[in-house]
Write a protein that holds these residues in place. Structure first.
Motif, short mmCIF file in Angstrom:
data_model
loop_
_atom_site.label_atom_id
_atom_site.label_comp_id
_atom_site.label_asym_id
_atom_site.label_seq_id
_atom_site.Cartn_x
_atom_site.Cartn_y
_atom_site.Cartn_z
N ASP A 187 -3.82 7.01 3.91
CA ASP A 187 -2.36 6.51 3.11
C ASP A 187 -2.11 6.74 2.10
O ASP A 187 -0.76 7.18 2.47
N ASN A 188 -2.32 7.75 1.59
CA ASN A 188 -1.95 8.93 0.01
C ASN A 188 -1.00 9.73 1.08
O ASN A 188 -0.03 9.92 0.96
N TRP A 230 0.29 9.54 4.32
CA TRP A 230 2.07 9.19 4.51
C TRP A 230 3.11 8.13 3.58
O TRP A 230 3.33 8.54 3.98
N LEU A 231 2.28 8.78 2.13
CA LEU A 231 3.30 8.75 1.45
C LEU A 231 3.89 10.02 1.07
O LEU A 231 4.54 9.74 0.89
N GLY A 234 6.07 4.17 4.50
CA GLY A 234 7.05 3.80 5.70
C GLY A 234 8.87 2.62 5.19
O GLY A 234 9.28 3.17 6.11
N GLU A 263 -4.64 9.32 12.86
CA GLU A 263 -3.14 8.62 12.12
C GLU A 263 -3.86 9.83 11.30
O GLU A 263 -3.19 10.29 10.28
N SER A 264 -5.33 10.23 10.78
CA SER A 264 -5.45 10.73 9.46
C SER A 264 -5.52 12.35 9.36
O SER A 264 -5.36 12.41 8.34
N THR A 293 1.42 3.56 2.41
CA THR A 293 1.94 3.95 4.04
C THR A 293 3.02 2.61 4.17
O THR A 293 3.70 3.24 4.01
N ASN A 294 2.97 1.46 3.15
CA ASN A 294 3.80 0.60 2.85
C ASN A 294 5.02 0.86 2.60
O ASN A 294 6.76 0.84 3.25
N SER A 318 0.59 -1.08 -0.45
CA SER A 318 0.17 -0.34 -0.25
C SER A 318 1.43 1.63 -0.32
O SER A 318 2.15 1.17 0.06
N ASN A 343 -4.85 1.67 -3.48
CA ASN A 343 -4.43 1.45 -1.86
C ASN A 343 -3.90 -0.15 -2.03
O ASN A 343 -3.31 0.02 -1.25
N LEU A 364 3.70 -1.23 7.93
CA LEU A 364 3.58 -0.38 8.60
C LEU A 364 4.56 0.04 10.53
O LEU A 364 4.97 0.59 10.69
#
Length: 513
Positions: free
Chosen positions: A149-150, A152-153, A77, A236-237, A73-74, A71, A121, A462
């Motif tokens: 998720d976007n 965190w990237l 990270g 976290e959002s 986020t992965n 994803s 995602n 994550l």
């Protein structure tokens, strides 16, 4: 750029604890060991051809156990973990640069939503292909664009551009193309005073609940938004909100368009506690500054009562420094609540609860039930003990003093607590490693049941990347925060956070010295 390893004196914000004078050399050595082993798991999860990191891997780190999906986020990270591994001397500068270059090249090539520049995602880490069927089951995947998720990237791209000058152009090209206005609903949801983000959108009708609407950024065809908004502050959002305000795609009022708690009216008596609070105005916007209470402490709760909801954004945004009357109190009290629950109320002998692998199979959401808004909030044990306390004037609790069983601790939660209770977090982690056997070739396993000793012998990218970020900040003077924040972000965001006054306070608990 190399960074000298330094351990800092950080106030120990725990119940009645004095601030340590300085982290001992042994603590620094221990954290360095944790970082080396954690990095080994992230390295094993990453496809050597694409530089894309899988979602998880088995405890022995065998390539065959690497998940066939990833994803945004992965991937994000892994990017900040690569920078951290370089700064801690775990990998060489050339190696880090090569890894970052490969991952950015893959991100530049994979399919994205053309109207927003956002990433889907789920992708195949071996090929970069967008997933339309689930690798394990063959079930259909309806491609989704996730707000958080976007976020965190995009956050990781900011870090890369600051940490590796040779990749500024590549990182900026990706970051600048991501329009967070595509997620922001300017019409306030019911009972909220300002607009806020939706959870994300699909390009095609997904079935089930969705809202068909023109893209909020005004570009491209109609899309299908989630029915829910991200409407709680301690989530976290909020990283996506920070980014949108910082780059001008969201208005400053977005910071006030979320609930601290739900209103105290009995119309909201489904929530975990009946809150108390006052209404404050920020730029003319009325905000109910509600709080929950736990053992004499007052705090703003998260949705489920988990550590990562509260503290993951604090890895990159200096929330406690910028918001001494809000996050500076709330983060410390959140850690104290988690610690008191695990050691005292539930009596596990360990603490730190956050969504993670389930030691008994699959994935589960762990937290402190009474510290979450959700009425059947995340449990801290295998038995899913659900506290239900009185809501004075509204309802009588059906289970005010639950019994707790096989508590499940998640080591990444202790790492998130490092800035607020270094001594307590390191003691907790040492006991998890030595007494529970919760440590393997890739660092701490993802979750451990404290009474049965059952271990989830798996690593999630994550959770491992949160550990890397926490250690990196602890040993190199909050380096990720310095990379993440530039002058423009500080100018736009810091005054808004500084103005916030939560109702959080230590109450009858002796505040830290």
């Amino acid at each position: 750029m190399k960074h000298v390893l330094a351990t800092l004196a950080v106030a120990s914000l725990v119940l009645g604890a004095a601030a340590p004078a300085q982290a001992s050399p042994s603590h620094g050595n221990t954290l360095e060991r944790y970082a080396r082993d954690t990095w080994a798991s992230l390295d094993a999860m990453t496809d050597p051809a694409t530089g894309l990191t899988a979602d998880n891997i088995g405890g022995a780190l065998g390539p065959a156990s690497r998940a066939a999906y990833t994803s945004p986020t992965n991937i994000g990270g892994y990017l900040w973990s690569t920078v951290t591994a370089r700064d801690l001397g775990i990998i060489a500068e050339d190696d880090a640069r090569s890894r970052l270059t490969k991952t950015l090249a893959a991100l530049s090539a994979i399919e994205r939503n053309p109207a927003s520049g956002m990433f889907y995602n789920w992708y195949d880490p071996a090929t970069g292909a967008k997933l339309t069927t689930w690798p394990d089951s063959g079930d259909e995947v309806k491609p989704f664009l996730s707000t958080v998720d976007n976020g965190w990237l995009a956050a990781a791209l900011r870090i890369v551009r600051a940490a590796e000058p040779s990749l500024v152009a590549e990182a900026d090209a990706l970051y600048d193309s991501m329009d967070f206005g595509a997620f922001f609903d300017p019409v306030p949801p019911a009972n909220l005073p300002a607009g806020t983000n939706r959870g994300g959108f699909w390009e095609a009708e997904p079935g089930g609940c969705s809202v068909r609407h023109p893209n909020y950024n005004g570009v491209g065809p109609e899309v299908f938004y989630t029915c829910h908004h991200y409407d709680t502050t301690v989530s976290e959002s909020r990283i996506a909100t920070y980014l949108g305000i910082s780059n001008g795609s969201l208005p400053p009022s977005a910071l006030y368009g979320t609930f601290r708690t739900m209103p105290e009216s009995c119309d909201w008596a489904w929530q975990e506690q009946r809150p108390s609070g006052v209404v404050r105005e920020y730029d003319g916007i009325p905000v109910y500054e509600g709080v929950y209470s736990y053992r004499g402490m007052s705090f703003v709760p998260s949705w489920g009562g988990s550590m990562f909801e509260s503290l993951m954004p604090d890895l990159l945004v200096p929330e406690a420094e910028w918001g001494p009357r809000s996050w500076g109190l709330n983060h410390a009290i959140t850690v104290a609540v988690q610690k008191a629950h695990g050691l005292d109320e539930a009596g596990y002998g360990y603490w730190g609860f956050s969504p993670a692998s389930n030691p008994f199979g699959g994935y589960a959401e762990y937290g402190v039930d009474l510290a979450g808004i959700r009425s059947d909030g995340y449990p801290s044990d295998r038995e899913a003990s659900n506290a239900d306390i009185d809501r004075p004037g509204c309802s009588t609790g059906t289970n005010p003093t639950p019994s707790y069983g096989d508590g499940v601790v998640t080591p990444h939660a202790s790492f998130l607590a490092l800035p607020y209770d270094r001594k307590g977090a390191l003691k907790n982690l040492s006991r998890i490693e030595k007494k529970l056997g919760g440590y393997g070739p890739g660092g701490f396993y993802d979750a451990i049941a404290t009474r049965s000793g059952t271990v989830a012998e798996r690593y999630l990218s994550l959770d491992q990347s949160m550990i890397m970020a926490a250690i990196g900040n602890e040993l190199s003077d909050d380096s990720l925060k310095h990379y993440f924040v530039d002058a423009e972000m500080e100018q736009r965001l810091r005054p808004l956070i500084e103005a916030q006054v939560f109702g959080s306070n230590w109450g009858s608990v002796r505040p830290p010295r």
